[in-house]
Motif scaffolding. Structure first.
Motif, PDB file in Angstrom:
ATOM      1  N   MET A   1      22.653 -37.311  15.170  1.00 15.60           N
ATOM      2  CA  MET A   1      23.062 -37.605  16.583  1.00 15.60           C
ATOM      3  C   MET A   1      23.925 -36.582  17.214  1.00 15.60           C
ATOM      4  SD  MET A   1      20.935 -39.847  16.949  1.00 15.60           S
ATOM      5  CE  MET A   1      21.154 -40.062  18.499  1.00 15.60           C
ATOM      6  N   VAL A   2      24.956 -36.275  16.434  1.00 17.02           N
ATOM      7  CA  VAL A   2      26.011 -35.146  16.938  1.00 17.02           C
ATOM      8  C   VAL A   2      25.235 -33.817  17.566  1.00 17.02           C
ATOM      9  CG1 VAL A   2      27.934 -33.771  16.591  1.00 17.02           C
ATOM     10  CG2 VAL A   2      27.791 -36.154  15.950  1.00 17.02           C
ATOM     11  N   CYS A   3      24.504 -33.481  16.192  1.00 18.59           N
ATOM     12  CA  CYS A   3      23.686 -32.128  16.474  1.00 18.59           C
ATOM     13  C   CYS A   3      22.808 -32.173  17.531  1.00 18.59           C
ATOM     14  CB  CYS A   3      23.215 -31.888  15.087  1.00 18.59           C
ATOM     15  SG  CYS A   3      24.456 -31.312  13.881  1.00 18.59           S
ATOM     16  N   ALA A   4      22.038 -33.284  17.541  1.00 18.11           N
ATOM     17  CA  ALA A   4      20.926 -33.504  18.539  1.00 18.11           C
ATOM     18  C   ALA A   4      21.641 -33.456  19.946  1.00 18.11           C
ATOM     19  CB  ALA A   4      20.243 -34.876  18.396  1.00 18.11           C
ATOM     20  N   TYR A   5      22.624 -33.952  20.092  1.00 15.93           N
ATOM     21  CA  TYR A   5      23.492 -33.675  21.515  1.00 15.93           C
ATOM     22  C   TYR A   5      23.861 -32.227  21.881  1.00 15.93           C
ATOM     23  CZ  TYR A   5      27.054 -33.959  25.290  1.00 15.93           C
ATOM     24  OH  TYR A   5      27.615 -33.613  26.190  1.00 15.93           O
TER      25      TYR A   5
ATOM     26  N   PHE B   1      14.025 -40.020  15.018  1.00 12.01           N
ATOM     27  CA  PHE B   1      13.853 -39.927  13.540  1.00 12.01           C
ATOM     28  C   PHE B   1      15.081 -40.269  12.695  1.00 12.01           C
ATOM     29  CE2 PHE B   1      14.293 -36.956  10.195  1.00 12.01           C
ATOM     30  CZ  PHE B   1      13.005 -36.843   9.594  1.00 12.01           C
ATOM     31  N   SER B   2      16.440 -40.189  13.429  1.00 10.00           N
ATOM     32  CA  SER B   2      17.470 -40.662  12.521  1.00 10.00           C
ATOM     33  C   SER B   2      17.461 -42.146  12.129  1.00 10.00           C
ATOM     34  CB  SER B   2      18.637 -40.639  13.652  1.00 10.00           C
ATOM     35  OG  SER B   2      18.914 -39.187  13.787  1.00 10.00           O
ATOM     36  N   SER B   3      16.314 -42.922  12.773  1.00  7.98           N
ATOM     37  CA  SER B   3      16.069 -44.021  12.210  1.00  7.98           C
ATOM     38  C   SER B   3      15.734 -43.924  10.809  1.00  7.98           C
ATOM     39  CB  SER B   3      15.176 -44.862  12.973  1.00  7.98           C
ATOM     40  OG  SER B   3      13.950 -44.113  13.120  1.00  7.98           O
ATOM     41  N   ALA B   4      15.075 -42.705  10.522  1.00  4.62           N
ATOM     42  CA  ALA B   4      14.607 -42.653   9.094  1.00  4.62           C
ATOM     43  C   ALA B   4      15.849 -42.644   8.081  1.00  4.62           C
ATOM     44  CB  ALA B   4      13.947 -41.155   8.991  1.00  4.62           C
TER      45      ALA B   4
ATOM     46  N   ALA C   1      11.304 -31.290  17.764  1.00  4.80           N
ATOM     47  CA  ALA C   1      11.586 -30.983  19.201  1.00  4.80           C
ATOM     48  C   ALA C   1      11.485 -29.613  19.656  1.00  4.80           C
ATOM     49  CB  ALA C   1      13.033 -31.409  19.654  1.00  4.80           C
ATOM     50  N   TRP C   2      11.597 -28.587  18.811  1.00  2.00           N
ATOM     51  CA  TRP C   2      11.534 -27.250  18.827  1.00  2.00           C
ATOM     52  C   TRP C   2       9.980 -26.801  18.932  1.00  2.00           C
ATOM     53  CZ3 TRP C   2      13.911 -22.839  15.441  1.00  2.00           C
ATOM     54  CH2 TRP C   2      13.850 -21.654  16.437  1.00  2.00           C
TER      55      TRP C   2
ATOM     56  N   MET D   1      14.363 -33.483  25.068  1.00  2.00           N
ATOM     57  CA  MET D   1      13.669 -33.993  23.964  1.00  2.00           C
ATOM     58  C   MET D   1      14.216 -34.262  22.703  1.00  2.00           C
ATOM     59  SD  MET D   1      10.491 -35.272  24.262  1.00  2.00           S
ATOM     60  CE  MET D   1       9.646 -34.934  22.701  1.00  2.00           C
ATOM     61  N   ASN D   2      15.258 -33.152  22.559  1.00  2.00           N
ATOM     62  CA  ASN D   2      15.559 -33.402  20.964  1.00  2.00           C
ATOM     63  C   ASN D   2      16.683 -34.345  20.743  1.00  2.00           C
ATOM     64  OD1 ASN D   2      15.879 -32.052  18.389  1.00  2.00           O
ATOM     65  ND2 ASN D   2      17.864 -31.205  18.894  1.00  2.00           N
ATOM     66  N   LEU D   3      17.513 -34.711  21.708  1.00  2.00           N
ATOM     67  CA  LEU D   3      18.468 -35.864  21.482  1.00  2.00           C
ATOM     68  C   LEU D   3      17.563 -37.165  21.283  1.00  2.00           C
ATOM     69  CD1 LEU D   3      21.046 -37.053  21.273  1.00  2.00           C
ATOM     70  CD2 LEU D   3      21.207 -37.467  24.025  1.00  2.00           C
TER      71      LEU D   3
END
Length: 502
Positions: A341-345, A192-195, A400-401, A184-186
């Motif tokens: 995106m890096v942190c989500a991965y 959300f990163s579209s924000a 996601a958490w 889910m987080n990715l």
């Protein structure tokens, strides 16, 4: 591929439910579909080629639509910041206090609709409810471009909040219909990163659109609202034909692929309930992890919306012209997108939501400390890269958490809604912190407050991490003393076999 759950092989030999619920009703035919057999389930889970193919298809056909929904939501809610720099406040003769009131008016209905809309999402159908919300607020955004009075602006801001309110929690819940918890987080971060993309995109758009000043007798800020609103309406209408209701309704899946995805979702759940239950709504309010994160949501919401609404004004206060300030707001948001995106991965791959939350909160601390402690224009501008990136990493990770650690579905929907009610309550505070309570261009009181909030975000992230870790230890002891069949139905995340995501 993820290792199969060892409990998988204890599943009964009769046909398995198709979805994460006990059943998945075919809305149009009224029939209940099911996976062929538990042996089919085992073969599906052990199929690496299928594993790769199904998530890639959802990423390709569903995720971009969800991301665009949230980009347009954030763009239409926060483009008032670009319009302010382009002359909105002057044209409507607003004081700083009145500008803050206009922003606050958005959040009153926004907050009020989050929980009921999330509870209605499944009943109405996300394929109908989400595009309808998008289309209506797009119409209101367009009308915002022709208002002539302050009261007209207030009315538009109210209805934008009313129809946008359920979107973000609804999108998080919607994605949980398609992805297992650990994936889910990715995906949440992707949409959300579209924000942050909208933060960058709005600056570029505003820079170009304000050149239309005088066209049709309208000012540049009018065209910002009109053009961006019309695009939202067009996309909302198109989404009626492109957004699938559920896995069972995905036209791009074969039946075998539908069975596989639903089997994976079922594996990820613990005795989900078949429908809405007020008992589960109340149960969600009793979960400590919901309230630990609720505090973090409020803190992060204050930081997030403070920067979303006031970054162009902050940059203009550093000495840049209005047009230049629009462009200078682009790089920090672009950097935020890349880091998110890096942190989500990392968060998904190593399942370390708590660590990412703490680290990104500390990034905000460093950014605000730099802005507060330096008088250099370059350093203050550079600090925005850290504070904006930090909060745009924290927000999807918290989302996601929170979604990961509540079950069954109604309990999860309620937990998600509580989180976003708190986030947008923080948005109300942000409109006043930087709007009228802390004078430009230094925003000293606001910066100190946001720095303290960032420290507290890290603290509550750590508290939640420790609590979930301790609960997982207790569940491990419980599993030694009981079997899964001995548990009462409907225990959801209280099950000894429901491992909390850390």
């Amino acid at each position: 591929m993820d290792s199969p759950n060892p409990l998988l092989f204890e599943l009964p030999a009769h046909p398995l439910p198709l979805t994460m619920m006990e059943k998945s009703e075919d809305i149009e035919s009224g029939k209940t579909a099911s996976v062929d057999s538990s042996s089919d389930f085992r073969r599906a889970v052990e199929d690496p080629a299928m594993e790769k193919r199904v998530w890639r298809k959802i990423d390709l056909y569903v995720l971009p639509i969800v991301a665009m929904f949230y980009l347009l939501s954030f763009l239409d809610r926060t483009n008032v910041a670009n319009a302010r720099v382009a002359g909105l406040q002057t044209a409507l003769k607003m004081t700083n206090k009145e500008y803050s009131i206009a922003l606050t008016v958005t959040y009153v209905p926004y907050i009020a609709t989050e929980l009921p809309s999330n509870l209605l999402l499944k009943a109405v159908g996300p394929n109908l409810m989400l595009p309808t919300m998008l289309t209506i607020w797009g119409i209101v955004t367009t009308l915002q471009g022709v208002v002539k009075t302050y009261s007209g602006l207030l009315a538009c801001r109210f209805f934008i909040g009313l129809f946008e309110g359920g979107l973000f929690p609804g999108l998080v819940l919607y994605l949980s219909y398609f992805y297992p918890r650990h994936k889910m987080n990715l995906r949440v971060s992707a949409f959300f990163s579209s924000a942050s993309v909208s933060g960058a995109f709005s600056g570029i758009l505003a820079f170009a659109i304000i050149k239309m000043n005088g066209v049709g007798g309208l000012q540049g800020y009018n065209w910002i609202f009109i053009l961006e609103g019309l695009f939202t309406v067009a996309f909302g209408i198109s989404a009626y034909f492109t957004l699938p209701r559920s896995v069972d309704k995905c036209w791009f899946f074969t039946q075998e692929e539908k069975n596989y995805v639903n089997a994976r979702l079922l594996e990820d759940e613990v005795r989900d309930e078949a429908g809405f239950s007020w008992r589960e709504v109340i149960e969600a309010t009793k979960l400590p992890q919901v309230w630990f994160l609720a505090v973090a949501y409020f803190l992060d919401g204050t930081v997030l919306y403070g920067l979303a609404y006031f970054t162009p004004t902050i940059i203009q206060g550093l000495g840049y012209t209005a047009a230049r300030a629009q462009l200078m707001s682009v790089p920090p948001f672009a950097a935020a997108f890349a880091l998110a995106m890096v942190c989500a991965y990392i968060s998904d791959h190593f399942r370390c939501r708590g660590i990412i939350t703490i680290a990104s909160s500390l990034l905000c601390v460093i950014g605000f400390a730099m802005f507060l402690g330096s008088k250099s224009q370059a350093v203050q501008y550079g600090s925005l890269f850290l504070s904006i990136s930090g909060t745009y990493v924290t927000a999807p990770t918290l989302s996601a958490w929170g979604s990961n650690n509540a079950a069954p579905q109604t309990r999860r929907a309620t937990a998600i809604a509580i989180g976003f009610i708190m986030t947008n309550s923080g948005g109300i505070l942000a409109t006043w912190l930087l709007g009228s309570l802390s004078p430009a261009p230094r925003y000293t009181k606001a910066t100190v407050t946001l720095l303290i909030f960032s420290v507290l975000m890290a603290l509550f992230g750590a508290i939640n991490l420790f609590y979930l870790w301790s609960q997982n230890k207790k569940k491990a002891e419980m599993r030694k003393a009981t079997t899964k069949d001995q548990e009462d139905p409907g225990v959801g995340n209280h099950s000894a076999w429901y491992i909390y995501n850390l």
